[in-house]
Design an enzyme around this catalytic site. Structure first.
Site: not given
Ligand code: GLN
Length: 515
Positions: A82, A157, A181
């Site tokens: 990420k 996210s 997330s």
């Protein structure tokens, strides 16, 4: 082995297949890179792919293997990271304009540990700007799409990492989980996501959002894979003083027996009525009922609980996370980190001198941050401001202590708490324009985050619409071993009946991108 078969293997099987010589690290990497090339022009899970370096590293693994050298547990396994975790020498964007041009000078401990275990970092994945969001729609790089249905969001996210795993572009990815997330996008894309106990995994090199809740967590195709990843990631780190000295266990290998003969006999699982603020849609409720029946059939006792603070968790999170964010994001001022307002750079020196430092901050931050991030900074600053602090921040802190106490006490009476991971399955792109509607995606994931508890999202079959649904299992602090065992039994039993959840990805062939 046919290349396409590699798409269905998890990291654990890939690592052992590689050692056995079923395929080489280079073949595996080549397969993943080609799959990324075919699928990612549509999905946009990746912000950047490190093709050349990934191939070079794969060759190095093959050479070490041929020479009989020592290999780490994830040797040759491609992983995606990420883009709020630092990778030395690579750009780091957090999906935000404010970090334009920033190159990470060091690697996050989590990234370093994966690499030390032999994993090969393939690229950086998309996220909601600054990890604030539940849909992966607010990144400057555009939206990531859900491989199950290109008209839907992958969750957020960590949506890029989730989509990359679900579409079999990589078997393993890292995300970060502040209020959900890792778990919520795992739920929306039909993969497994683990949020470790707060302090279990180092946050060094993770761009801070809300430091009391941020945790790094893995997303993968199987429970044993997130267990293996945890083994590699966990443990104290002198560079993050919130990491604890709790022993690192052999979480991965301890699950084998359970996969072969899944049973939950003797375990007590607490659950709460899905009513009021915790209500879910009909499709989710149907999957939840099936999951409860399965858990009972496996021998678990389901214990109904009253946890009155549970439906306040989202409200508490919605005050505290922005407070911490407003303080953490103060560092992005266009001076030390991040993008400086363009006008200021184009101006003559004399004009720049007339600009006050405050002008520079304001202009840089106004240009650099998107609307959701600004909303949170404003909310947080307001809730912390003199005069309002007592009614918002301190009140939320008191309520937080109640949630912690209530959940931890409940976990002394039961082995784990269970709930759906999300109140709905993946929603359509652009469907949630109202912030409060978006925040509701986190009603079940917030509470474990607030209480610092470990929680895992595990696929719970498909809804009538053919979209993944997910079960969340939450444990007492540092009880990862237990929730991993429960999730493994559930996963093995469900897969025996329904098979692995895998998106058809027919669009990949229809998209006209050459294989
Ligand atoms: N969706 C939640 C939020 O918007 C959680 C984000 C996260 O865990 N990073 O804050």
């Amino acid at each position: 082995m046919a290349a396409e078969e590699l798409a269905h293997l998890d990291s654990t099987s890939l690592a052992s297949g590689l050692r056995r010589g079923d395929f080489s690290a280079l073949e595996l990497m080549d397969f993943c890179l080609r799959r990324i090339q075919r699928a990612d022009s549509r999905l946009q899970a990746f912000i950047e792919v490190f093709t050349d370096d990934a191939l070079r590293e794969a060759e190095a693994v093959d050479r070490r293997l041929a020479a009989g050298g020592r290999l780490g547990p994830l040797a040759g396994v491609p992983v995606a990271i990420k883009d709020n975790l630092s990778i030395a020498g690579r750009s780091l964007s957090c999906g935000s304009r404010i970090l334009e041009g920033y190159v990470a000078p060091y690697s996050a401990t989590a990234v370093e540990r994966l690499q030390r275990a032999g994993a090969i970092v393939v690229g950086r994945t998309n996220l909601d700007e600054m990890a604030m969001g539940s849909s992966c729609e607010t990144s400057i790089w555009g939206s990531t799409l859900n491989p199950w249905d290109l008209g839907r969001v992958p969750g957020g996210s960590s949506g890029g990492s989730a989509a990359a795993v679900a579409a079999a572009m990589v078997p393993l990815a890292l995300g970060s989980d502040t209020g959900g997330s890792v778990r919520q996008p795992a739920a929306f894309t039909g993969v497994v996501g683990l949020r470790p106990t707060y302090g279990r995994v180092s946050r060094h090199g993770l761009v801070a959002f809300a430091s009391s809740f941020d945790q790094v967590g893995p997303l993968a195709r199987s429970v044993r894979d997130v267990a293996l990843a945890l083994e590699v990631l966990a443990g104290p780190d002198p560079r993050d003083s919130t990491t604890t000295k709790e022993p690192v266990e052999s979480w991965g290998s301890s699950l084998q027996g359970i996969e072969d003969a899944p049973s939950l006999a003797g375990l007590r699982l607490g659950w709460c009525e899905l009513a009021g603020d915790l209500a879910v849609d009909a499709a989710t409720e149907a999957c939840w009922r099936r999951s409860c029946q399965r858990l009972e059939a496996l021998g678990a006792t389901l214990v109904p609980l009253q946890l009155p603070t549970l439906d306040q968790a989202l409200a508490i999170y919605s005050v505290l996370a922005p407070c911490e964010a407003s303080s953490n994001l103060a560092r992005f001022d266009g001076v030390r980190f991040g993008r400086r307002a363009a006008e200021a750079e184009d101006l003559e020196d004399s004009a720049v001198e007339e600009l006050s430092l405050e002008d520079l901050y304001v202009r840089s931050r106004s240009e650099g941050f998107g609307p959701e991030v600004k909303r949170r900074i404003l909310l947080g600053t307001y809730a912390l401001s003199a005069g309002d602090r007592e009614s918002y921040y301190y009140r939320a802190r008191r309520a937080l202590r109640q949630v912690r106490r209530e959940l931890r006490e409940a976990l002394e009476r039961v082995d784990a708490l269970i709930s759906p991971t999300t109140p709905t399955s993946a929603f359509a792109l652009g469907a949630r324009r109202e912030p409060l509607e978006m925040y509701r995606s986190d009603i079940f994931t917030c509470a474990p985050s607030l209480a610092g508890l470990p929680a895992i999202a595990v696929p719970a079959g498909l809804t009538g619409e053919g979209l993944p649904s997910s079960l969340q299992v939450t444990g007492a602090p540092f009880a990862e071993a237990k929730i991993l065992r429960i999730a493994t039994a559930f996963e093995a039993d469900r897969q025996r009946d329904e098979g692995m959840l895998r998106p058809s990805m027919e669009w990949m062939n229809a998209s006209g991108v050459a294989a």
